[in-house]
Design a protein around this motif. Sequence first.
Motif, PDB file in Angstrom:
ATOM      1  N   GLY A 240       0.806  -1.205   0.000  1.00  0.00           N
ATOM      2  CA  GLY A 240       0.000   0.000   0.000  1.00  0.00           C
ATOM      3  C   GLY A 240       0.841   1.258   0.000  1.00  0.00           C
ATOM      4  O   GLY A 240       2.051   1.224   0.161  1.00  0.00           O
ATOM      5  N   MET A 241       0.176   2.373  -0.190  1.00  0.00           N
ATOM      6  CA  MET A 241       0.846   3.665  -0.153  1.00  0.00           C
ATOM      7  C   MET A 241      -0.006   4.594   0.689  1.00  0.00           C
ATOM      8  O   MET A 241      -1.214   4.672   0.488  1.00  0.00           O
ATOM      9  CB  MET A 241       1.008   4.225  -1.560  1.00  0.00           C
ATOM     10  N   THR A 242       0.628   5.280   1.623  1.00  0.00           N
ATOM     11  CA  THR A 242      -0.081   6.189   2.513  1.00  0.00           C
ATOM     12  C   THR A 242       0.517   7.578   2.372  1.00  0.00           C
ATOM     13  O   THR A 242       1.730   7.722   2.229  1.00  0.00           O
ATOM     14  CB  THR A 242       0.055   5.715   3.977  1.00  0.00           C
ATOM     15  N   THR A 243      -0.322   8.587   2.424  1.00  0.00           N
ATOM     16  CA  THR A 243       0.137   9.975   2.393  1.00  0.00           C
ATOM     17  C   THR A 243      -0.405  10.672   3.626  1.00  0.00           C
ATOM     18  O   THR A 243      -1.593  10.576   3.927  1.00  0.00           O
ATOM     19  CB  THR A 243      -0.376  10.695   1.126  1.00  0.00           C
ATOM     20  N   ILE A 244       0.488  11.356   4.346  1.00  0.00           N
ATOM     21  CA  ILE A 244       0.069  12.134   5.525  1.00  0.00           C
ATOM     22  C   ILE A 244       0.778  13.484   5.499  1.00  0.00           C
ATOM     23  O   ILE A 244       1.852  13.622   4.913  1.00  0.00           O
ATOM     24  CB  ILE A 244       0.354  11.399   6.856  1.00  0.00           C
ATOM     25  N   SER A 245       0.187  14.446   6.152  1.00  0.00           N
ATOM     26  CA  SER A 245       0.818  15.765   6.235  1.00  0.00           C
ATOM     27  C   SER A 245       1.919  15.721   7.294  1.00  0.00           C
ATOM     28  O   SER A 245       1.910  14.879   8.180  1.00  0.00           O
ATOM     29  CB  SER A 245      -0.215  16.831   6.598  1.00  0.00           C
ATOM     30  N   SER A 246       2.846  16.640   7.189  1.00  0.00           N
ATOM     31  CA  SER A 246       3.924  16.684   8.180  1.00  0.00           C
ATOM     32  C   SER A 246       3.366  16.974   9.571  1.00  0.00           C
ATOM     33  O   SER A 246       3.886  16.478  10.571  1.00  0.00           O
ATOM     34  CB  SER A 246       4.984  17.712   7.796  1.00  0.00           C
ATOM     35  N   ARG A 247       2.293  17.729   9.639  1.00  0.00           N
ATOM     36  CA  ARG A 247       1.665  18.021  10.931  1.00  0.00           C
ATOM     37  C   ARG A 247       1.107  16.742  11.552  1.00  0.00           C
ATOM     38  O   ARG A 247       1.325  16.466  12.732  1.00  0.00           O
ATOM     39  CB  ARG A 247       0.551  19.047  10.738  1.00  0.00           C
ATOM     40  N   ASP A 248       0.396  15.931  10.723  1.00  0.00           N
ATOM     41  CA  ASP A 248      -0.133  14.658  11.227  1.00  0.00           C
ATOM     42  C   ASP A 248       0.997  13.704  11.608  1.00  0.00           C
ATOM     43  O   ASP A 248       0.897  12.958  12.574  1.00  0.00           O
ATOM     44  CB  ASP A 248      -1.041  13.998  10.194  1.00  0.00           C
ATOM     45  N   PHE A 249       2.084  13.733  10.832  1.00  0.00           N
ATOM     46  CA  PHE A 249       3.228  12.890  11.159  1.00  0.00           C
ATOM     47  C   PHE A 249       3.803  13.278  12.514  1.00  0.00           C
ATOM     48  O   PHE A 249       4.105  12.415  13.340  1.00  0.00           O
ATOM     49  CB  PHE A 249       4.307  13.002  10.076  1.00  0.00           C
ATOM     50  N   ASN A 250       3.961  14.576  12.758  1.00  0.00           N
ATOM     51  CA  ASN A 250       4.510  15.040  14.040  1.00  0.00           C
ATOM     52  C   ASN A 250       3.613  14.653  15.213  1.00  0.00           C
ATOM     53  O   ASN A 250       4.100  14.383  16.307  1.00  0.00           O
ATOM     54  CB  ASN A 250       4.708  16.556  14.016  1.00  0.00           C
ATOM     55  N   GLN A 251       2.309  14.625  14.989  1.00  0.00           N
ATOM     56  CA  GLN A 251       1.380  14.297  16.068  1.00  0.00           C
ATOM     57  C   GLN A 251       1.161  12.801  16.224  1.00  0.00           C
ATOM     58  O   GLN A 251       0.699  12.358  17.265  1.00  0.00           O
ATOM     59  CB  GLN A 251       0.043  15.001  15.831  1.00  0.00           C
ATOM     60  N   GLY A 252       1.475  12.020  15.194  1.00  0.00           N
ATOM     61  CA  GLY A 252       1.210  10.587  15.270  1.00  0.00           C
ATOM     62  C   GLY A 252       2.266   9.752  14.575  1.00  0.00           C
ATOM     63  O   GLY A 252       1.957   8.976  13.663  1.00  0.00           O
ATOM     64  N   ALA A 253       3.520   9.918  14.993  1.00  0.00           N
ATOM     65  CA  ALA A 253       4.620   9.193  14.354  1.00  0.00           C
ATOM     66  C   ALA A 253       4.431   7.684  14.478  1.00  0.00           C
ATOM     67  O   ALA A 253       4.766   6.941  13.549  1.00  0.00           O
ATOM     68  CB  ALA A 253       5.956   9.608  14.961  1.00  0.00           C
ATOM     69  N   SER A 254       3.878   7.212  15.580  1.00  0.00           N
ATOM     70  CA  SER A 254       3.694   5.760  15.739  1.00  0.00           C
ATOM     71  C   SER A 254       2.684   5.225  14.717  1.00  0.00           C
ATOM     72  O   SER A 254       2.859   4.124  14.191  1.00  0.00           O
ATOM     73  CB  SER A 254       3.266   5.403  17.160  1.00  0.00           C
TER      74      SER A 254
ATOM     75  N   THR B 139       3.864  14.970   3.442  1.00  0.00           N
ATOM     76  CA  THR B 139       3.726  16.166   2.613  1.00  0.00           C
ATOM     77  C   THR B 139       3.843  17.441   3.438  1.00  0.00           C
ATOM     78  O   THR B 139       3.551  17.458   4.631  1.00  0.00           O
ATOM     79  CB  THR B 139       2.367  16.173   1.898  1.00  0.00           C
ATOM     80  N   GLU B 140       4.289  18.487   2.769  1.00  0.00           N
ATOM     81  CA  GLU B 140       4.290  19.835   3.327  1.00  0.00           C
ATOM     82  C   GLU B 140       3.610  20.730   2.294  1.00  0.00           C
ATOM     83  O   GLU B 140       4.021  20.761   1.132  1.00  0.00           O
ATOM     84  CB  GLU B 140       5.712  20.313   3.609  1.00  0.00           C
ATOM     85  N   ARG B 141       2.541  21.369   2.721  1.00  0.00           N
ATOM     86  CA  ARG B 141       1.743  22.222   1.830  1.00  0.00           C
ATOM     87  C   ARG B 141       1.263  21.442   0.611  1.00  0.00           C
ATOM     88  O   ARG B 141       1.270  21.933  -0.515  1.00  0.00           O
ATOM     89  CB  ARG B 141       2.528  23.460   1.422  1.00  0.00           C
ATOM     90  N   GLY B 142       0.919  20.173   0.830  1.00  0.00           N
ATOM     91  CA  GLY B 142       0.348  19.353  -0.222  1.00  0.00           C
ATOM     92  C   GLY B 142       1.344  18.698  -1.171  1.00  0.00           C
ATOM     93  O   GLY B 142       0.959  17.945  -2.045  1.00  0.00           O
TER      94      GLY B 142
ATOM     95  N   THR C  59       7.472  15.542   0.487  1.00  0.00           N
ATOM     96  CA  THR C  59       8.825  15.994   0.810  1.00  0.00           C
ATOM     97  C   THR C  59       9.693  14.891   1.405  1.00  0.00           C
ATOM     98  O   THR C  59      10.915  14.969   1.337  1.00  0.00           O
ATOM     99  CB  THR C  59       8.796  17.169   1.805  1.00  0.00           C
ATOM    100  N   HIS C  60       9.070  13.896   2.013  1.00  0.00           N
ATOM    101  CA  HIS C  60       9.810  12.809   2.656  1.00  0.00           C
ATOM    102  C   HIS C  60       9.062  11.493   2.453  1.00  0.00           C
ATOM    103  O   HIS C  60       7.859  11.495   2.205  1.00  0.00           O
ATOM    104  CB  HIS C  60       9.963  13.058   4.162  1.00  0.00           C
ATOM    105  N   VAL C  61       9.807  10.402   2.591  1.00  0.00           N
ATOM    106  CA  VAL C  61       9.209   9.075   2.522  1.00  0.00           C
ATOM    107  C   VAL C  61       9.677   8.281   3.724  1.00  0.00           C
ATOM    108  O   VAL C  61      10.872   8.244   4.028  1.00  0.00           O
ATOM    109  CB  VAL C  61       9.617   8.326   1.229  1.00  0.00           C
ATOM    110  N   LEU C  62       8.741   7.645   4.409  1.00  0.00           N
ATOM    111  CA  LEU C  62       9.049   6.780   5.541  1.00  0.00           C
ATOM    112  C   LEU C  62       8.821   5.344   5.100  1.00  0.00           C
ATOM    113  O   LEU C  62       7.785   5.023   4.512  1.00  0.00           O
ATOM    114  CB  LEU C  62       8.134   7.112   6.727  1.00  0.00           C
ATOM    115  N   MET C  63       9.825   4.481   5.346  1.00  0.00           N
ATOM    116  CA  MET C  63       9.675   3.068   5.002  1.00  0.00           C
ATOM    117  C   MET C  63      10.437   2.228   6.013  1.00  0.00           C
ATOM    118  O   MET C  63      11.277   2.749   6.748  1.00  0.00           O
ATOM    119  CB  MET C  63      10.191   2.784   3.583  1.00  0.00           C
TER     120      MET C  63
END
Length: 86
Positions: free
Chosen positions: A2-16, A30-33, A36-40
């Motif tokens: 699968g592929m998931t997209t989240i905002s940097s704000r959501d990532f900061n609030q829910g890294a787990s 994403t930042e401003r839509g 910018t980064h990929v977590l794997m």
Amino acid sequence: MGMTTISSRDFNQGASRAKKAARNGPVYITERGKPTHVLMTIEDFHRSQGKTPRSLLATLAQPGEAADFEFEPGKLGQIMKPADLD
């Protein structure tokens, strides 16, 4: 996968949550839509780099030439030094 997209704000609030999502495929942050980064997972990263880390046991268990490699351990004096008790 699968592929998931989240905002940097959501990532900061829910890294787990993002780390859990990365088990199913890359997580685009994403930042401003804009991505910018990929977590794997580290396993996915190694696969993407064409690397497959193996344990020493797995290497030695390989039949034929795959297990044929040079091994020259350093001298003990170079690894360990006597304790100075003075």
